[in-house]
Write a protein that holds these residues in place. Structure first.
Motif, PDB file in Angstrom:
ATOM      1  N   LEU A  65      -6.546   0.720  -6.755  1.00  0.00           N
ATOM      2  CA  LEU A  65      -5.579   1.802  -6.877  1.00  0.00           C
ATOM      3  C   LEU A  65      -4.823   1.632  -8.183  1.00  0.00           C
ATOM      4  O   LEU A  65      -4.224   0.577  -8.425  1.00  0.00           O
ATOM      5  CB  LEU A  65      -4.604   1.786  -5.694  1.00  0.00           C
ATOM      6  CG  LEU A  65      -3.408   2.743  -5.774  1.00  0.00           C
ATOM      7  CD1 LEU A  65      -3.869   4.195  -5.793  1.00  0.00           C
ATOM      8  CD2 LEU A  65      -2.455   2.489  -4.617  1.00  0.00           C
ATOM      9  N   THR A  66      -4.860   2.646  -9.022  1.00  0.00           N
ATOM     10  CA  THR A  66      -4.121   2.651 -10.280  1.00  0.00           C
ATOM     11  C   THR A  66      -2.996   3.672 -10.187  1.00  0.00           C
ATOM     12  O   THR A  66      -3.257   4.843  -9.890  1.00  0.00           O
ATOM     13  CB  THR A  66      -5.037   3.011 -11.464  1.00  0.00           C
ATOM     14  OG1 THR A  66      -6.093   2.043 -11.559  1.00  0.00           O
ATOM     15  CG2 THR A  66      -4.250   3.045 -12.771  1.00  0.00           C
ATOM     16  N   ILE A  67      -1.771   3.221 -10.424  1.00  0.00           N
ATOM     17  CA  ILE A  67      -0.623   4.132 -10.499  1.00  0.00           C
ATOM     18  C   ILE A  67       0.063   3.853 -11.830  1.00  0.00           C
ATOM     19  O   ILE A  67       0.562   2.750 -12.075  1.00  0.00           O
ATOM     20  CB  ILE A  67       0.331   3.949  -9.318  1.00  0.00           C
ATOM     21  CG1 ILE A  67      -0.406   4.276  -8.004  1.00  0.00           C
ATOM     22  CG2 ILE A  67       1.565   4.849  -9.476  1.00  0.00           C
ATOM     23  CD1 ILE A  67       0.445   4.223  -6.759  1.00  0.00           C
ATOM     24  N   SER A  68       0.045   4.858 -12.707  1.00  0.00           N
ATOM     25  CA  SER A  68       0.527   4.684 -14.070  1.00  0.00           C
ATOM     26  C   SER A  68       1.403   5.862 -14.465  1.00  0.00           C
ATOM     27  O   SER A  68       1.568   6.822 -13.713  1.00  0.00           O
ATOM     28  CB  SER A  68      -0.667   4.541 -15.027  1.00  0.00           C
ATOM     29  OG  SER A  68      -1.501   5.687 -14.959  1.00  0.00           O
TER      30      SER A  68
ATOM     31  N   SER B 221      11.272   0.182  -0.837  1.00  0.00           N
ATOM     32  CA  SER B 221       9.917  -0.283  -1.132  1.00  0.00           C
ATOM     33  C   SER B 221       8.874   0.244  -0.143  1.00  0.00           C
ATOM     34  O   SER B 221       7.824  -0.363   0.037  1.00  0.00           O
ATOM     35  CB  SER B 221       9.880  -1.816  -1.152  1.00  0.00           C
ATOM     36  OG  SER B 221      10.317  -2.336   0.092  1.00  0.00           O
ATOM     37  N   SER B 222       9.146   1.394   0.473  1.00  0.00           N
ATOM     38  CA  SER B 222       8.143   2.028   1.342  1.00  0.00           C
ATOM     39  C   SER B 222       8.304   3.540   1.280  1.00  0.00           C
ATOM     40  O   SER B 222       9.416   4.054   1.117  1.00  0.00           O
ATOM     41  CB  SER B 222       8.246   1.520   2.788  1.00  0.00           C
ATOM     42  OG  SER B 222       9.484   1.861   3.367  1.00  0.00           O
ATOM     43  N   TRP B 223       7.172   4.240   1.438  1.00  0.00           N
ATOM     44  CA  TRP B 223       7.136   5.677   1.241  1.00  0.00           C
ATOM     45  C   TRP B 223       6.201   6.293   2.271  1.00  0.00           C
ATOM     46  O   TRP B 223       5.071   5.846   2.445  1.00  0.00           O
ATOM     47  CB  TRP B 223       6.627   6.012  -0.170  1.00  0.00           C
ATOM     48  CG  TRP B 223       7.409   5.313  -1.232  1.00  0.00           C
ATOM     49  CD1 TRP B 223       8.481   5.793  -1.935  1.00  0.00           C
ATOM     50  CD2 TRP B 223       7.199   3.979  -1.729  1.00  0.00           C
ATOM     51  NE1 TRP B 223       8.942   4.854  -2.822  1.00  0.00           N
ATOM     52  CE2 TRP B 223       8.179   3.729  -2.712  1.00  0.00           C
ATOM     53  CE3 TRP B 223       6.275   2.973  -1.420  1.00  0.00           C
ATOM     54  CZ2 TRP B 223       8.259   2.520  -3.402  1.00  0.00           C
ATOM     55  CZ3 TRP B 223       6.357   1.768  -2.091  1.00  0.00           C
ATOM     56  CH2 TRP B 223       7.339   1.554  -3.080  1.00  0.00           C
TER      57      TRP B 223
ATOM     58  N   ALA C  66      12.575   5.678  -8.016  1.00  0.00           N
ATOM     59  CA  ALA C  66      12.354   5.394  -6.592  1.00  0.00           C
ATOM     60  C   ALA C  66      10.916   4.974  -6.311  1.00  0.00           C
ATOM     61  O   ALA C  66      10.626   4.421  -5.245  1.00  0.00           O
ATOM     62  CB  ALA C  66      12.715   6.604  -5.748  1.00  0.00           C
ATOM     63  N   LEU C  67      10.016   5.216  -7.270  1.00  0.00           N
ATOM     64  CA  LEU C  67       8.603   4.856  -7.117  1.00  0.00           C
ATOM     65  C   LEU C  67       8.230   3.662  -7.985  1.00  0.00           C
ATOM     66  O   LEU C  67       7.050   3.274  -8.019  1.00  0.00           O
ATOM     67  CB  LEU C  67       7.716   6.053  -7.487  1.00  0.00           C
ATOM     68  CG  LEU C  67       7.900   7.311  -6.629  1.00  0.00           C
ATOM     69  CD1 LEU C  67       7.100   8.466  -7.226  1.00  0.00           C
ATOM     70  CD2 LEU C  67       7.491   7.063  -5.193  1.00  0.00           C
ATOM     71  N   LEU C  68       9.187   3.075  -8.665  1.00  0.00           N
ATOM     72  CA  LEU C  68       8.924   1.994  -9.618  1.00  0.00           C
ATOM     73  C   LEU C  68       8.041   0.882  -9.056  1.00  0.00           C
ATOM     74  O   LEU C  68       7.118   0.416  -9.740  1.00  0.00           O
ATOM     75  CB  LEU C  68      10.249   1.433 -10.139  1.00  0.00           C
ATOM     76  CG  LEU C  68      10.210   0.311 -11.175  1.00  0.00           C
ATOM     77  CD1 LEU C  68      11.437   0.380 -12.071  1.00  0.00           C
ATOM     78  CD2 LEU C  68      10.146  -1.070 -10.520  1.00  0.00           C
ATOM     79  N   PRO C  69       8.252   0.401  -7.811  1.00  0.00           N
ATOM     80  CA  PRO C  69       7.416  -0.710  -7.314  1.00  0.00           C
ATOM     81  C   PRO C  69       5.928  -0.382  -7.208  1.00  0.00           C
ATOM     82  O   PRO C  69       5.099  -1.293  -7.145  1.00  0.00           O
ATOM     83  CB  PRO C  69       8.005  -1.002  -5.920  1.00  0.00           C
ATOM     84  CG  PRO C  69       9.404  -0.471  -5.974  1.00  0.00           C
ATOM     85  CD  PRO C  69       9.321   0.747  -6.853  1.00  0.00           C
ATOM     86  N   LEU C  70       5.578   0.906  -7.193  1.00  0.00           N
ATOM     87  CA  LEU C  70       4.177   1.293  -7.053  1.00  0.00           C
ATOM     88  C   LEU C  70       3.397   1.174  -8.353  1.00  0.00           C
ATOM     89  O   LEU C  70       2.163   1.065  -8.332  1.00  0.00           O
ATOM     90  CB  LEU C  70       4.079   2.746  -6.563  1.00  0.00           C
ATOM     91  CG  LEU C  70       4.464   3.027  -5.117  1.00  0.00           C
ATOM     92  CD1 LEU C  70       4.493   4.524  -4.867  1.00  0.00           C
ATOM     93  CD2 LEU C  70       3.486   2.353  -4.164  1.00  0.00           C
ATOM     94  N   VAL C  71       4.089   1.213  -9.492  1.00  0.00           N
ATOM     95  CA  VAL C  71       3.403   1.248 -10.778  1.00  0.00           C
ATOM     96  C   VAL C  71       2.630  -0.056 -10.997  1.00  0.00           C
ATOM     97  O   VAL C  71       3.176  -1.151 -10.896  1.00  0.00           O
ATOM     98  CB  VAL C  71       4.397   1.489 -11.928  1.00  0.00           C
ATOM     99  CG1 VAL C  71       3.684   1.435 -13.275  1.00  0.00           C
ATOM    100  CG2 VAL C  71       5.100   2.833 -11.754  1.00  0.00           C
TER     101      VAL C  71
END
Length: 205
Positions: free
Chosen positions: A80-83, A146-148, A51-56
């Motif tokens: 912003l780094t999301i890994s 695609s929003s949180w 559910a968070l895939l688009p943020l990576v």
């Protein structure tokens, strides 16, 4: 205004020409899986994080910071780094710097690091530690695919930190694939008030 499906694919393909072959630096002698901000490389994304895939990825852009207690608004930039490392959480790191009216760097600004922890009931836990001495625990859920949206459940601060009592955040992928970010804060005696907003462009992933 949202782009058509064909237009969104075209934009994504153009962006991938420069971002798809990039990743965050890794030490090659680490005996465990390293982090990846590129879903084409490294361990598979854990199913719990889908559910968070688009943020990576790694994102960079500019925004505005303002509040009733500061002489703003001010321009700032952020990376912003999301890994992830294949386990059921995402790593989060944001670094910001202030800009003058011409876009030149004035000085480094806010830093934060933490973890996105999605749960089986679609709840998202976001734990953030700020260099300013603030610790925040957010809870939220996806608003769309695609929003949180998240709000603080607890805020802890050191004796030397600014008084912060609550915060709310909204992240969302916009039509051209960029990441929009809006934050409200209740601090230094003020009610929940808009504080920062930014539009970030993917540079890795």
């Amino acid at each position: 205004m949202s782009a058509s499906g064909d237009e969104a694919i075209r934009i994504a393909e153009e962006r991938a020409e420069t971002t798809a072959k990039r990743n965050i630096p890794q030490l090659d002698d680490l005996p465990i899986p390293g982090d990846t901000a590129n879903l084409r490389e490294g361990p598979n994304l854990n199913d719990a994080c889908l559910a968070l895939l688009p943020l990576v990825g790694v994102w960079r852009g500019e925004g505005e910071v303002n509040y009733p207690t500061i002489d703003g608004p001010y321009r700032f930039a952020q990376q912003l780094t999301i890994s992830h490392d294949g386990r059921p959480f995402l790593f989060h790191e944001a670094r910001s710097w202030l800009l003058d009216e011409e876009g030149n760097v004035i000085r480094p600004a806010a830093r934060e690091t933490g973890w996105w922890r999605p749960q089986a009931d679609d709840t998202i836990e976001l734990l953030l530690a700020h260099s300013s001495g603030i610790l925040e625990l957010f809870y939220g859920k996806p608003k769309t695919q695609s929003s949180w949206q998240l709000s603080t459940d607890a805020v802890v601060r050191t004796s030397t930190a600014k008084e912060v009592t609550a915060a709310q955040r909204l992240y969302g992928i916009v039509a051209n694939g960029d990441l929009g970010f809006v934050e409200e804060r209740a601090m230094v005696g003020q009610p929940m008030t808009p504080h920062t907003s930014a539009l970030l462009h993917r540079v890795i992933g």
